[in-house]
Each structure stands twice: as C-alpha cells, then as structure tokens.
Motif scaffolding. Structure first.
Motif, PDB file in Angstrom:
ATOM      1  N   THR A 305      41.071  43.831  35.895  1.00  0.00           N
ATOM      2  CA  THR A 305      40.691  42.891  34.852  1.00  0.00           C
ATOM      3  C   THR A 305      40.550  43.645  33.539  1.00  0.00           C
TER       4      THR A 305
ATOM      5  N   ARG B 116      43.289  39.628  43.713  1.00  0.00           N
ATOM      6  CA  ARG B 116      43.164  39.758  42.264  1.00  0.00           C
ATOM      7  C   ARG B 116      44.184  40.747  41.727  1.00  0.00           C
ATOM      8  N   MET B 137      39.943  39.458  45.795  1.00  0.00           N
ATOM      9  CA  MET B 137      39.001  39.024  44.774  1.00  0.00           C
ATOM     10  C   MET B 137      37.575  39.116  45.290  1.00  0.00           C
TER      11      MET B 137
END
Lengths: 407, 277
Positions: A305, B116, B137
């Motif tokens: 991320t 993810r 995730m």
C-alpha cells in the motif's frame, strides 16, 4: 510517524492524542540501548496513536499528526555552538537527541555506532558515498550540493570517535562528487578521497572497508572490530544540521524514480510523508504501477500500500510498471556455482539455501547464514531463478528467533 | 606346515582373543538400564515425532521410568498406550486421557480471502510472512503455502484445491507439530469429540474483516448471545469458544452471518488408534 523507523527496539511515545506538537518536538524516545528518538516533522495536533501499515509488513504503532501548516519550531531548537567548543560526549548526546540513524538504508542508530566499546579503538571513519544501488541518486546530489555540510558532519563524527583520518569512498561514476571532496581534502588533512570501482554492492560497509583498507571484517563482526566506523554521507549531513542548526532528523532526501513515475526526481521530504504523496509530487504514475519499492531495486522492500510513510531509512521510492514486473518460476539447481562466484561475502548461497529449505538450521548457521548481507546478488545471477536469498533470509530469521528463545 | 593351516590357526587365535576381550568388556562396562524402559519403548508408536517433549520415543520411555514424564505424555499413542504403560509401570491407568486432534482456526481459502498483493517467492508460509507480511489482505489468516502439511509427520494434513489445509482427523495424532509450524498460530489441539469450531482468528474490526474475507468473524456477538451454555466469549472482536463448556448443541452455528462457525453433528469417535510403523 512510525515508532519503528530504525534497527532496534521501537520508540516509546511521549505525547498523547489531542496534544499540540511543534515542529521538531520530541514525540517519542528510544526504549532500549539500540533505539532512537523520534521528532514531529510537522507542527499540529496528534490525532491518533494507533497501528498503521509499516513497509516491512504488518502494522506498527504510529503517531499521526495533523499538520496545521504553521511549521512553528519547538522551543530550544538552535545552533549548538562551534565544533571546537563541543566535547565528544556532547556530540554523541546531540546526535542521540536528534534521533539520527544511518540514512543509507539500514537505519542503525548513529549514536550507538559512534560510541564503540573501549576495547575496540577506532582508527578510521569512512564516509560512504558509493550509492551502488541502481536508480538511487540522493547521496550523489547531496555530495555535490552539500559538500561542506558533509565535511562538517564528518569532522564532528571524527571528533566523537577520536579518529585522525576520514576516508570518503565514492564510486567512479560520480566525478563531480569526487572533485568536490578533493577540494576539501586539499585544504584539510583529515580527509582523504578514494574513487572506487563501480559495482554492486560497493556500498555495503564490510565490502567497502575491505576495498578501502584491505581489512576483512570477521564473521559476525562489525567494522568496529577492525578499527573502522562507516557512516553514510547523508548521515554526516544530518549530523551537521543537528549541530549547526539544532535540527533533529525530521526530513531527508529520497529518489522517486523508476519507469513507473512521470518525472523521476530527488525530493527532500519530511519523515512520515505518505509514499503516495511523494509519488504524486513526482508527477504521479506513468501507466499502471506494478510494484512499488521502498529503497533500491536490489534491497528495497515491495510495499502493498502507498499509505505507508517515508521512514528515516528510506533512500528511495522506485515504481515499476505492471508490464515490467516478472513472475519467476524456480527450476532445479543446475550446480553452476554462479551464486558462489557472485557472493560478495564469500558464502555458498546455494548450500545455505538448501539447508534452509530442509529446515537444517544449525548447518545453515555453520555455512555462514548470519554473515549474509542480503544484497541479492545470488538470486539475481541464478539461471534457474531460484529464490536463494529468500531461503537464506528465512534461515536467518529462524536462527535469530531461536537465539532469542534460548536467551 | 601348509600356509593355509598357519593362517587359519593364527586368525582363529586372534579372533578368540578379541572375543574374550569383548565378552569381558561387555560385562564390566555394561550400562544399567531399566528393563521397563525397553518394554515401554516397544509399545510406543515409534514415530520419534518429539511431541512429548523428549528426544524421540526412547527418550520418553526413559523419562517415564525416571519419573520425569507423565504416563499419558505420548499424545500420539493416546489412551491405549497410556494404559499399556501403566501396566508395565504397575500403577493405576489414567482415566482422563482424551484423544486430541488439530483444528484449523481459519476458513479463508483463496476463494474467500482476498489478496492485497501478488506474491512471487518461496512457497513457504514463514518465508511469505517475511515479504511485507504475506500476500493476503487478512493479516491473521492462513497463507495457504502448506508449511503445516510439509511439517506433519503423519501425513494428516493435505492442502485442498483452494489452498487451505485439511486435517484428516483419523490420521491426526495430536502431536502438535503443526501448531508449532504455523507462523500464524492457526492450529489448536482440541478434544476429538468437539464438533463446533469458530474457524477464524482475526482480531480486526468487523469492517476490515469484511473487506478482507467472506468467512471471517466480524465480531457481531450473535453467537455469544445465542449460546445457552455461555461458552462463547468475545476477545478483541473475535468470538472464542470455551471447549470446556461447549456441548456441541450447534445453536451458534445457525446465527452466524458469515458462516464462520463449522459444525460436525454427533461426531463419531475414532476408536482405533493409527498404527505407526
């Protein structure tokens, strides 16, 4: 502002949610001997102290500060006096209070490194300006733009260590940087500049010490064992800021690059800036991003991320476009020995990896798993595309866990 | 004299001399062993799995005779072996030996639990965990690379087509090696007759669990309210079952909105223990 920005124990928060903090205010302190302080990189209000994504995976407690945009400095930030007036202890204290860690990537607390045990006299300080990873050019620019600061920081570190010689090691592909330091060396006997062959991993400290001084760091040892301390040039610049301006380590230069960004550039960012903001500042993504690395292409960590913040040890952000990300399918080892040839630590990666795969940890240890510097050369050259480093990392991880378990 | 005769006699004499020396040494330097230890080792499963905490089966047998190990200390052998050891040791057989089997506390296979990131590295859960905490995730769930299946010395764990380990309860001996092997601590040894299991270990908040997995515990507390025995407790957004209190009634199973609670009604007990060569 993650509480785990350095090698060692996580920092302990000193602030509470809702509290107003000023720029440069100490918001967390080191928890153990090998740990570092953390300072607010913006002025504003602490809105959260909660687990937050960490580049190394999982979540680590972080202090979230809402920037009020005032950039008002905290009290007591100012010059610490001239270098002549400071004692080695005072320099170490300034470095410790400024939360300075090695800015080359490993983020080892600097105050620990410049405080070697008395039985290990230090002869040389090496300023590492190799920057051997592809793409990264932060140290290169820093050496040209802030040569004087780096020299000042080098002097301060030399005084703290009590050494008489500072060697600046720079790879030959940075002639302007070499020229800039040669000027300094011409007027100051303390400095000596060495131009080095361009190769990876020239900037790994044990390899650099061997290359400059012909001294081999013993197995499981540190450069201090052979009388040398290595510091990154950016760390020296941060030390100069801490002494001359009183600034704690709240910002650093990073390279935002890779074919996946529009305008690759070096930017000075505050520690704690989300990675996505840094990428946006470099013009955003070029095509579909496939992989975002924190650090260089060889040793960098792929993040899942872009919410993760820039750390003290983040030297760059590399974006690889989707089409350039390859998936490798390892095939059996063909015993070609290329990994053995490539290993800069003179290990046998294939043997250690095989032991790791079979869970034979003691044998992996005997073959020097803990001496692996995790440069990734073995995996890079492997024609069978075996994940050699990954297995060795697993063995190292398990050996360390075993050591902790047994005390 | 013929040379063949000479060599036969001389070799015979040398042989006889060493035989005498060895016979003498075996008496003088004999190590005293408890004959019961040998008898116990005989009846142990012989898997040398180490689940008892001793170095292999002979280590455990010596431990029992030395009073360092419990008679029921061999989880693989279970009640039968415990009774047999009790007989050899000449003491009363333990009555509370119940067979335990490993239960997986995750139901998030590759269909249910979202990823993810793409992972390209060593196919090992512990190694995957080193790369940014793994590709899934959910940071609590099964990584699906089968480190447990490789670790199981009894071939009781296999990976299903959706990369989730399946425990063969008949083959499982409750040795606990999978419990140690799983880097996410997803295995638990539970008494065999227990049929209700909450297959989730995520302490994340409900919203995060819903984003990451279709079958994760969202912490809605319905099962805890429904349970007539008050056997379900909420621990940090996760329903945790107290097997001491659970009566396998299955009341919680019906109310779970995410089908996290699995139920095997009237679970058959495996009478015969697996023979291990």
């Amino acid at each position: 502002m993650s509480l785990q920005q350095h090698t060692g124990g996580p920092s302990k928060p000193l602030v509470e949610v809702g509290q107003e903090v000023k720029l440069g205010q100490k918001i967390a302190d080191g928890s153990s001997f090998i740990s570092a302080a953390l300072h607010a990189s913006v002025a504003g209000k602490v809105v959260e102290i909660a687990p937050h994504p960490h580049p190394a995976g999982g979540e680590v407690t972080a202090i979230v500060i809402e920037n009020d945009g005032s950039d008002e400095w905290a009290e007591g930030i100012g010059p610490k006096g001239s270098l002549e007036s400071l004692s080695p202890e005072q320099i170490r204290e300034i470095v410790k209070e400024a939360g300075i860690v090695g800015l080359g990537g490993a983020a080892f607390p600097t105050h620990v490194k410049i405080n070697p045990p008395p039985d290990k006299p230090i002869e040389y300080l090496v300023l590492n300006g190799c920057e051997c990873e592809a793409y990264l050019t932060t140290d290169h620019r820093l050496m040209i733009e802030r040569t004087e600061d780096i020299a000042f920081g080098g002097k301060a570190l030399a005084k703290a260590l009590g050494v008489k010689k500072v060697i600046v090691g720079v790879e030959r592909n940075k002639p302007e940087a070499i020229a800039a330091f040669q000027e300094i060396a011409a007027r100051d006997d303390l400095f000596q500049v060495e131009s080095l062959e361009v190769k990876y991993p020239q900037g790994a400290e044990k390899q650099l010490v061997y290359c400059l001084l012909g001294r081999e760091v013993p197995s499981r040892g540190l450069p201090a064992d052979v009388g040398v301390v290595v510091q990154n040039v950016a760390t020296a610049a941060a030390v100069a800021d801490a002494i001359n301006k009183g600034w704690p380590l709240i910002k650093r230069v990073i390279t935002v690059s890779g074919t996946g960004v529009q305008e690759p550039k070096n930017v000075e960012v505050r520690v704690g800036t989300p990675v996505k903001d840094a990428i946006e500042f470099a013009g955003g993504y070029n095509g579909t991003p496939g992989k975002v690395l924190m650090g260089g292409p060889m040793t960098g960590i792929a993040v899942h991320t872009t919410e993760v913040p820039v750390m003290k040890g983040t030297s760059g952000i590399i974006v690889v476009p989707r089409e350039d990300v390859k998936q490798y399918d390892p095939s059996p080892c063909i015993r070609c020995g290329r990994c053995v040839d490539a290993c800069p630590a003179y290990l046998m990666p294939v043997t250690i990896a095989n032991f790791a795969e079979k869970g034979m940890l003691q044998e992996a240890d005997q073959y020097g798993a803990m001496d692996c510097i995790e440069c990734g050369c073995c995996t890079y050259v492997c024609p069978a595309k075996r994940f050699l480093l990954h297995w060795i990392q697993l063995a190292k991880h398990q050996l360390l866990a075993l050591k902790r378990q047994n005390g | 004299m013929d040379v063949s005769w000479l060599s036969m006699i001389s070799m015979g004499l040398v042989g006889a001399f060493f035989a005498l020396v060895l016979a003498y040494a075996s008496r003088v330097f004999a190590v005293e062993t408890d004959p019961r230890a040998a008898a116990i080792e005989e009846i142990l499963p012989g898997a040398n799995c180490g689940a008892c905490g001793f170095t292999g089966c002979s280590g455990f047998a010596e431990g029992v005779t030395a009073g360092k190990a419990e008679i029921s200390g061999c989880p693989v052998g279970g009640a039968d072996v415990a009774n047999a050891i009790a007989e050899i040791m000449g003491i009363a057989a333990p009555t509370d030996v119940k067979r335990k089997v490993a239960q997986l506390l995750c139901a998030g296979d590759c269909e249910q639990a979202k990823n993810r990131a793409e992972y390209n590295g060593v196919a090992d859960c512990r190694a995957a965990l080193l790369v940014g905490g793994g590709p899934k995730m959910c940071t609590y769930g099964c990584l699906g690379f089968g480190t447990c299946a490789i670790a199981c010395p009894f071939d009781a764990i296999s990976m299903n087509e959706h990369d989730l380990p399946v425990v063969d309860e008949e083959a499982c001996t409750g040795c606990g090696i999978c419990v140690e092997a799983c880097p996410r601590d997803l295995f638990q040894l539970v008494e065999e007759q227990q049929g209700v299991h909450i297959r989730c270990r995520s302490f994340a908040r409900g919203k995060e669990v819903r984003q990451a997995c279709d079958v994760g515990c969202i912490g809605c507390r319905r099962c805890a309210r429904e349970c007539p025995e008050e056997a379900i407790e909420m621990v940090d957004n996760l329903a945790v079952i107290d097997y001491e209190k659970c009566t396998n009634c299955g009341a919680c199973v019906a109310v779970c909105p995410t089908n996290t609670i699995h139920w095997q009604k009237e679970k058959p007990e495996v009478k015969k223990l697996v023979a291990v060569s």
